[in-house]
Scaffold this active site. Structure first.
Site, PDB file in Angstrom:
ATOM      1  CE  LYS A 183      35.481  37.076  41.589  1.00  0.00           C
ATOM      2  NZ  LYS A 183      35.416  38.623  41.655  1.00  0.00           N
ATOM      3  CE  LYS A 217      46.324  38.493  41.454  1.00  0.00           C
ATOM      4  NZ  LYS A 217      46.608  39.628  40.876  1.00  0.00           N
ATOM      5  CG  ASP A 270      34.487  41.368  44.120  1.00  0.00           C
ATOM      6  OD1 ASP A 270      34.169  40.932  43.027  1.00  0.00           O
ATOM      7  OD2 ASP A 270      35.175  42.270  44.474  1.00  0.00           O
ATOM      8  CG  HIS A 275      40.221  36.331  44.300  1.00  0.00           C
ATOM      9  ND1 HIS A 275      39.892  35.639  43.024  1.00  0.00           N
ATOM     10  CD2 HIS A 275      39.624  37.611  43.893  1.00  0.00           C
ATOM     11  CE1 HIS A 275      39.307  36.460  41.885  1.00  0.00           C
ATOM     12  NE2 HIS A 275      39.086  37.750  42.430  1.00  0.00           N
ATOM     13  CE  LYS A 375      36.414  46.304  45.356  1.00  0.00           C
ATOM     14  NZ  LYS A 375      37.657  46.096  44.263  1.00  0.00           N
TER      15      LYS A 375
HETATM   16  C1  BG6 Z   1      38.475  40.646  40.980  1.00  0.00           C
HETATM   17  C2  BG6 Z   1      37.363  41.565  41.778  1.00  0.00           C
HETATM   18  O1  BG6 Z   1      37.983  39.415  41.029  1.00  0.00           O
HETATM   19  O2  BG6 Z   1      39.636  40.946  41.623  1.00  0.00           O
HETATM   20  C3  BG6 Z   1      37.847  43.046  41.996  1.00  0.00           C
HETATM   21  O3  BG6 Z   1      35.913  41.650  41.204  1.00  0.00           O
HETATM   22  C4  BG6 Z   1      39.246  43.138  42.546  1.00  0.00           C
HETATM   23  O4  BG6 Z   1      36.998  43.808  42.579  1.00  0.00           O
HETATM   24  C5  BG6 Z   1      40.002  42.176  41.726  1.00  0.00           C
HETATM   25  O5  BG6 Z   1      39.344  44.475  42.376  1.00  0.00           O
HETATM   26  C6  BG6 Z   1      41.448  42.250  42.132  1.00  0.00           C
HETATM   27  O6  BG6 Z   1      42.211  41.707  41.602  1.00  0.00           O
HETATM   28  P1  BG6 Z   1      43.866  42.165  41.476  1.00  0.00           P
HETATM   29  O7  BG6 Z   1      44.491  40.859  40.537  1.00  0.00           O
HETATM   30  O8  BG6 Z   1      43.841  43.425  40.969  1.00  0.00           O
HETATM   31  O9  BG6 Z   1      44.322  41.722  42.995  1.00  0.00           O
END
Ligand code: BG6
Length: 525
Positions: A183, A217, A270, A275, A375
Site C-alpha cells: 500500500k 493480523k 493512510d 485497514h 495518530k
Molecule cells: C500503516 C500506516 O499502513 O499502518 C502507518 O501507513 C500506520 O501510518 C501502520 O502506523 C499501523 O500498523 P500497525 O500494524 O502498527 O497497527
C-alpha cells in the site's frame, strides 16, 4: 471471571504452542523460490520483511531452497545487505545467541543488486541472476516480486518486469510468478484504476497480491473464525439485535520520520481507505461458502458495494477530520504535527478522521458504523466494538435507578489481543441491583505464545498461492470510490472545519459530537 482460564486448559497440546505452524490453518511448505524485494534498503524491508522471512525460515516454513534478492539504488553490496539483515533480525526479533549459526545460514541466502530500477537495463541483470539461482541454488523457476518502494515506482517496475519477460511464468504447469504490491495502492480512485490497469496488463489477476497487512493480523483472521466457526453469535449478528458498530484504530505515535509521505497521504488515505474499511468488510460480510480467495473476496466486495455513498454536501455531517497540536506522549512533551520534520507549518493534512457509515442491505439497514483512527492519540489500541440493543423491558424494580448498560462485545485487534463481552450481573446483596461485568478471552493466556506478525502469514500465503487475505482489484477501487467525496471536500475546504486536538488526547471534540447527535458516544478503549 475469565474464559481465558478455561480455554488455556486446552492449550496443553503442543499444537497450540506454535499457532502459525500447526494452528487453525493447515500449512504446507512452499515450493523452492526466489524472492525479489524492490525497495530493499527501505524501512519496511528492515522492520518487517527481513524479520518475517527469518522467522519463517527458523520455523521451517520456507522451502529448503530459497533466495532473497534485495534491489534498490542504495550502493550496498551483498555483504552490506546481509549485515543489515543480521542487524534487523537481532533488533526486531531479539534472538538468543544460540541462533547465531542459523542466522548466518539465513544471511547466506540473501543477495543484493544496486541499480536504478526505473531503468530497463537493470532487469536483464536480475533476470540472469534469477536463472543462475535456479541452476545453482535449486530455486525451481518460481519467483515472488515484492514492491516495497515508494508508490510512484510501482507502475514503472511492473512495466519493466513485463518488458524483461519476468512477469511470465516459464512453465505454468510447474512454476509460478507472483507479485506483492504494498500500500498505498493509488492515491485516489482514478490512480488506483490506472494502477490496476497497468498491473493487469502485465500480470494475470491471480498473480497479483495486493497487501493490506491488517488482513494478516492473527486477530483479524480470528474475526472470521469467531463469526463463522461458532454458532452462538451469527444468529444475532444483524440489525435486529445490534444497535451500532464502532471500529477504532488509534495510534500513540506521531508521523515519526514519514512527514513527506504523510503530507501527501493524510489519515483517510493512510488508514481508513484500506485497514479500517477492510475490518468493516470482515465484520459485516455475509458468511462465505468456503475459506478461499474468491468466496471471501466476493463477500467483502459486496459489503463495500452496499455502503451508502457519502453525498458531497453531507460530508461535514458524516465525517470529521483533525490534526494534532502539541501535547504529551509517554510522559514527554511532543510537538504539533505542523512542527514535525518535512511537514509544512501551515499543513492542512488530517492526522485524525472519524466517519459514520451505513450499509444498505437487509442485515445492516439503519445500523450506524462509526469509524475513527488517528495518530498521537492517548494510546495504541485497535478495537471493534459491537453494541447490542437494550432489553425491551426491565422487570427488576430495585434496578430501576441503575444505569443498565447495553451488552457490548469488544474484539481487541491489538495490543492485549482478545475478545470481551460486557453484560449486566446482579450486585451481591439483598437487593436486585445490576452492575456491568466483563467476560474475557485473551490470546496470551489461552495460547501461551505471541501470535506471528501479519507479514509472516501473508508472505507465506503468497508463496503458497493463497490470495484469500489479499485485496482484489474491485475491492481496492470500491474503497477509493467511497472515500473520494470526503477527500475532495476536504481538499476544497482547506483549513475550514479542520479540528485541532492535543497530542495524547482522544481526538477532537467534533468527533464526539458526531455521535452525540445520535444520542451515542465512543466506547472507552
Ligand atoms: C500503516 C500506516 O499502513 O499502518 C502507518 O501507513 C500506520 O501510518 C501502520 O502506523 C499501523 O500498523 P500497525 O500494524 O502498527 O497497527
Amino acid at each position: 471471571m475469565g474464559l481465558g482460564t478455561e480455554a488455556s486448559s486446552v492449550a496443553e497440546t503442543a499444537l497450540l504452542a506454535n499457532p502459525l505452524r500447526e494452528g487453525t490453518r493447515v500449512r504446507k511448505t512452499p515450493a523452492p523460490c526466489s524472492i525479489v524485494i524492490f525497495g530493499a534498503s527501505g524501512d519496511l524491508t528492515e522492520r518487517k520483511l527481513i524479520p518475517a522471512l527469518y522467522y519463517l525460515a527458523r520455523e521451517h516454513l520456507l522451502p529448503v531452497s530459497f533466495t532473497v534478492t534485495g534491489c534498490a539504488k542504495s550502493p550496498y553490496t551483498t555483504e552490506t545487505f546481509r549485515e543489515k539483515a543480521r542487524q534487523a533480525v537481532q533488533s526486531h526479533l531479539k534472538i538468543p545467541a544460540s541462533e547465531a549459526p542459523f542466522l548466518e545460514s539465513f544471511a547466506q541466502s540473501l543477495f543484493y543488486i544496486s541499480d536504478d530500477f526505473g531503468d530497463v537495463k537493470a532487469y536483464s541483470l536480475l533476470d540472469s541472476m534469477l536463472d543462475r539461482f535456479d541452476r545453482e541454488r535449486g530455486t525451481g523457476g518460481n519467483r515472488l516480486f515484492y514492491l516495497a518502494t515508494p508508490p510512484s515506482f510501482f507502475p514503472v517496475i511492473v512495466q519493466h518486469l513485463g518488458r524483461a519477460g519476468l512477469a511470465k511464468t516459464r512453465d505454468p504447469e510447474k512454476n509460478w510468478t507472483r507479485i506483492i504490491i504494498e500500500k498505498p495502492f493509488g492515491r485516489d480512485h482514478a490512480s488506483a484504476q490506472e494502477l490496476n490497469r497497468t498491473v493487469t496488463s502485465v500480470f494475470d489477476e491471480e498473480q497479483v497480491f495486493r497487501i493490506d497487512h491488517y488482513l494478516g493480523k492473527e486477530t483479524v483472521q480470528n474475526l472470521l473464525v469467531f463469526r463463522f466457526a461458532n454458532g452462538i453469535y451469527e444468529p444475532i449478528w444483524n440489525r435486529r439485535y445490534i444497535d451500532q458498530v464502532q471500529i477504532a484504530v488509534a495510534e500513540s505515535l506521531g508521523v515519526e520520520n514519514r512527514g513527506a509521505y504523510y503530507e501527501e497521504a493524510g489519515l483517510l488515505r493512510d488508514m481508513i481507505q484500506n485497514h479500517v474499511l477492510q475490518l468493516l468488510s470482515l465484520v459485516a460480510m455475509e458468511p462465505p461458502a468456503r475459506f478461499a480467495g474468491t468466496a471471501v473476496r466476493d463477500e467483502k466486495a459486496k459489503v463495500l458495494r452496499a455502503i451508502r455513498p457519502i453525498p458531497p454536501d453531507a460530508v461535514n455531517d458524516l465525517a470529521v477530520r483533525g490534526q494534532y497540536g502539541e501535547g504529551f506522549a509517554g510522559g514527554k512533551k511532543v510537538s504539533a504535527y505542523r512542527s514535525e520534520p518535512k511537514v509544512s507549518p501551515s499543513s492542512v493534512t488530517e492526522t485524525y478522521a472519524a466517519l459514520k457509515l451505513f450499509i444498505d442491505n437487509w442485515r445492516w439497514a439503519d445500523v450506524p458504523f462509526y469509524l475513527r483512527s488517528g495518530k498521537r492519540l492517548a494510546k495504541r489500541v485497535s478495537e471493534i466494538t459491537v453494541q447490542f440493543r437494550s432489553v425491551p423491558h426491565l422487570m427488576f424494580r430495585d434496578a430501576i435507578e441503575d444505569i443498565i448498560e447495553p451488552n457490548v462485545m469488544s474484539l481487541r485487534i491489538q495490543p492485549n489481543e482478545g475478545i470481551a463481552v460486557r453484560f449486566g450481573a446482579k450486585l451481591p446483596g439483598p437487593a436486585m441491583r445490576i452492575r456491568p461485568v466483563q467476560m474475557e478471552f485473551r490470546y496470551g493466556e489461552s495460547f501461551g505464545a505471541p501470535p506471528p506478525t501479519a507479514y509472516e502469514t501473508l508472505l507465506l500465503d503468497c508463496m503458497l498461492g493463497d490470495n484469500t487475505l489479499f485485496n482484489r482489484d474491485d475491492a481496492v477501487e470500491l474503497a477509493w470510490e467511497l472515500v473520494m467525496p470526503i477527500l475532495d471536500r476536504w481538499k476544497n475546504d482547506g483549513e475550514r472545519d479542520l479540528a485541532f486536538y492535543e497530542a495524547g488526547s482522544w481526538g477532537p471534540a467534533e468527533a464526539d459530537r458526531l455521535l452525540q447527535r445520535d444520542g451515542r458516544r465512543w466506547q472507552r478503549l
